[in-house]
Design a protein around this motif. Structure first.
Motif, PDB file in Angstrom:
ATOM      1  N   PHE A   1      33.047   7.100 -12.653  1.00 16.42           N
ATOM      2  CA  PHE A   1      32.953   8.105 -11.597  1.00 16.42           C
ATOM      3  C   PHE A   1      32.284   9.375 -12.125  1.00 16.42           C
ATOM      4  CE2 PHE A   1      34.636  11.735  -9.228  1.00 16.42           C
ATOM      5  CZ  PHE A   1      34.302  11.369  -7.930  1.00 16.42           C
ATOM      6  N   LEU A   2      32.571   9.747 -13.367  1.00 17.82           N
ATOM      7  CA  LEU A   2      31.950  10.932 -13.955  1.00 17.82           C
ATOM      8  C   LEU A   2      30.450  10.739 -14.104  1.00 17.82           C
ATOM      9  CD1 LEU A   2      32.289  13.708 -15.284  1.00 17.82           C
ATOM     10  CD2 LEU A   2      32.694  12.525 -17.454  1.00 17.82           C
ATOM     11  N   VAL A   3      30.030   9.577 -14.599  1.00 17.88           N
ATOM     12  CA  VAL A   3      28.594   9.312 -14.786  1.00 17.88           C
ATOM     13  C   VAL A   3      27.873   9.300 -13.438  1.00 17.88           C
ATOM     14  CG1 VAL A   3      26.927   7.570 -15.543  1.00 17.88           C
ATOM     15  CG2 VAL A   3      28.927   8.076 -16.950  1.00 17.88           C
ATOM     16  N   VAL A   4      28.439   8.573 -12.472  1.00 14.85           N
ATOM     17  CA  VAL A   4      27.802   8.487 -11.153  1.00 14.85           C
ATOM     18  C   VAL A   4      27.803   9.860 -10.475  1.00 14.85           C
ATOM     19  CG1 VAL A   4      27.962   7.440  -8.867  1.00 14.85           C
ATOM     20  CG2 VAL A   4      28.395   6.050 -10.907  1.00 14.85           C
ATOM     21  N   GLY A   5      28.882  10.601 -10.622  1.00 16.59           N
ATOM     22  CA  GLY A   5      28.943  11.932 -10.018  1.00 16.59           C
ATOM     23  C   GLY A   5      27.890  12.869 -10.574  1.00 16.59           C
ATOM     24  N   LEU A   6      27.708  12.838 -11.901  1.00 18.58           N
ATOM     25  CA  LEU A   6      26.671  13.684 -12.495  1.00 18.58           C
ATOM     26  C   LEU A   6      25.285  13.283 -12.011  1.00 18.58           C
ATOM     27  CD1 LEU A   6      27.963  13.924 -16.191  1.00 18.58           C
ATOM     28  CD2 LEU A   6      27.998  15.713 -14.431  1.00 18.58           C
ATOM     29  N   GLY A   7      25.081  11.990 -11.779  1.00 20.61           N
ATOM     30  CA  GLY A   7      23.782  11.529 -11.294  1.00 20.61           C
ATOM     31  C   GLY A   7      23.562  11.793  -9.818  1.00 20.61           C
ATOM     32  N   THR A   8      24.604  12.200  -9.114  1.00 17.16           N
ATOM     33  CA  THR A   8      24.485  12.427  -7.661  1.00 17.16           C
ATOM     34  C   THR A   8      24.743  13.894  -7.306  1.00 17.16           C
ATOM     35  OG1 THR A   8      25.540  10.223  -7.531  1.00 17.16           O
ATOM     36  CG2 THR A   8      25.077  11.296  -5.469  1.00 17.16           C
TER      37      THR A   8
END
Length: 391
Positions: free
Chosen positions: A26-33
């Protein structure tokens, strides 16, 4: 050096590992979005909020990946598909599907992983054919490669875990057999002596109470000594199962140095036992010393219980490379009792297993001049050294 408490906390295991996986993704996807929250607006805030909820669902589904891998992967794939259809902002949410496919394959559900991957690829291909500019044919090909790679890696992971589990089960089975063999030798030998001596004492007291009292007292003394020795060896054998922190047994390990105890107990039953030693094996390896002791012990047990013999001869011959153990008697030959523990029952099987475990062999059968004979050859070199190829 890391502390014990820290070693237990890292790497995380069980549900902690699932939570770490879902939270990290979730942290990785959140940073990418993040660009959906800053900069110029390309969609209403209500749609953005709904799409962030889809991100949370897709990543949060992986929290259940170890317990319910197929439903978790299906939920992640569905949430990801809806996100890419409704969101104006592209992002790395596809990572949730990639990780989910790995977890499904690693759980041994290869067919389910292939079906989920195929449905995702079909949906993406249909979108591409409808003119979706975000995914072209090259990207579709690369996506297929990612899916195949994750499923393959997951399958390899599952195979590795299965092999590791089988290895542990085999080791546990061998350890159980070893403990069962030790218990059989310890308990069977001493209980046989107790049975013979108590029967002799009872017979003497019944036949002539006055004259047989002294002999009965001597036999009961032998019963007491045998039962004490049985308890001591039983505690030592069960020491491998003791809890951490419990004191280890202090009694010396059984070996040929204690063969006098075996012959003394056998002589107390009325059996004439002689020991012949030849050669100079020197100091024996622990495994060979214990195996030789147990073979002699089990052989004398069988003689006392089944052979109806009056004499037993023990021969020990060592040349530094191998130890030969022979036990012969003048009894009536092999007999198998109803319990299957006579010379042709589990006793000989256990002795043969001991010898073969060291790379040796054992034979048991009628002796040429009558009676029964047990002959074992035990290599004195470690088994690993025996199997090492010559250079």
């Amino acid at each position: 050096m890391p502390s014990t408490a820290r070693s237990r906390l890292w790497p995380p295991r069980g549900r902690a590992a699932d939570a770490a996986l879902a939270g990290g993704l979730f942290l990785v996807v959140g940073l990418g979005t993040l660009r959906s929250l800053i900069g110029a607006r390309e969609e209403p805030w209500a749609v953005t909020a709904a799409n962030w909820l889809l991100i949370a669902v897709a990543c949060g589904a992986l929290y259940f990946s170890s317990r319910r891998p197929v439903p978790a992967a299906s939920a992640a794939a569905l949430a990801t598909a809806v996100y890419y259809v409704t969101s104006a902002y592209d992002g790395p949410l596809l990572l949730a599907v990639v990780v989910a496919l790995f977890t499904v394959a690693a759980a041994g559900r290869l067919h389910a992983a292939v079906v989920i991957a195929a449905l995702c690829l079909i949906g993406t291909a249909l979108g591409t054919l409808q003119g979706n500019g975000d995914v072209n044919h090259v990207a579709l090909f690369m996506l297929t490669g990612w899916f195949v790679a994750m499923i393959t890696l997951g399958g390899l992971r599952h195979s590795h875990l299965v092999r590791a589990r089988e290895t542990e089960e085999r080791a546990a089975t061998q350890e159980r057999l070893r403990i069962a063999r030790e218990l059989h030798d310890v308990v069977g030998h001493h209980l046989s002596l107790i049975n013979v001596q108590s029967a002799a004492a009872l017979r003497r007291l019944t036949k002539d109470p006055a004259a047989g009292a002294g002999q009965a007292a001597e036999a009961l003394g032998a019963v007491k000594a045998a039962s004490h020795e049985a308890l001591r060896e039983l505690r030592a054998t069960l020491g491998v199962l003791r809890d951490a922190g419990e004191e280890a047994p202090t009694a010396p390990a059984p070996g040929l140095a204690r063969i006098g105890e075996l012959t003394g107990a056998a002589r107390a039953t009325g059996l004439a036992v002689t020991v012949h030693r030849t050669g100079g094996p020197g100091r024996l390896p622990v495994e060979a010393d214990l195996a030789a002791y147990r073979i002699v012990q089990e052989s004398l047990t069988n003689v006392a219980r089944h052979a109806r013999a009056t004499r037993a001869d023990i021969r020990l011959d060592g040349d530094g490379h191998r130890l030969t153990v022979s036990v012969t008697d003048d009894g009536r030959g092999p007999v198998t009792d109803p319990a299957g523990t006579g010379p042709t029952g589990s006793g000989v099987t256990g002795m043969r297993e001991r010898a073969r475990a060291l790379g040796g062999d054992l034979t048991a059968g009628p002796a040429p001049g009558g009676g029964f004979a047990v002959h074992a050859t035990l290599p004195l070199a470690p088994l690993a050294a025996q199997e090492e190829p010559r250079r």
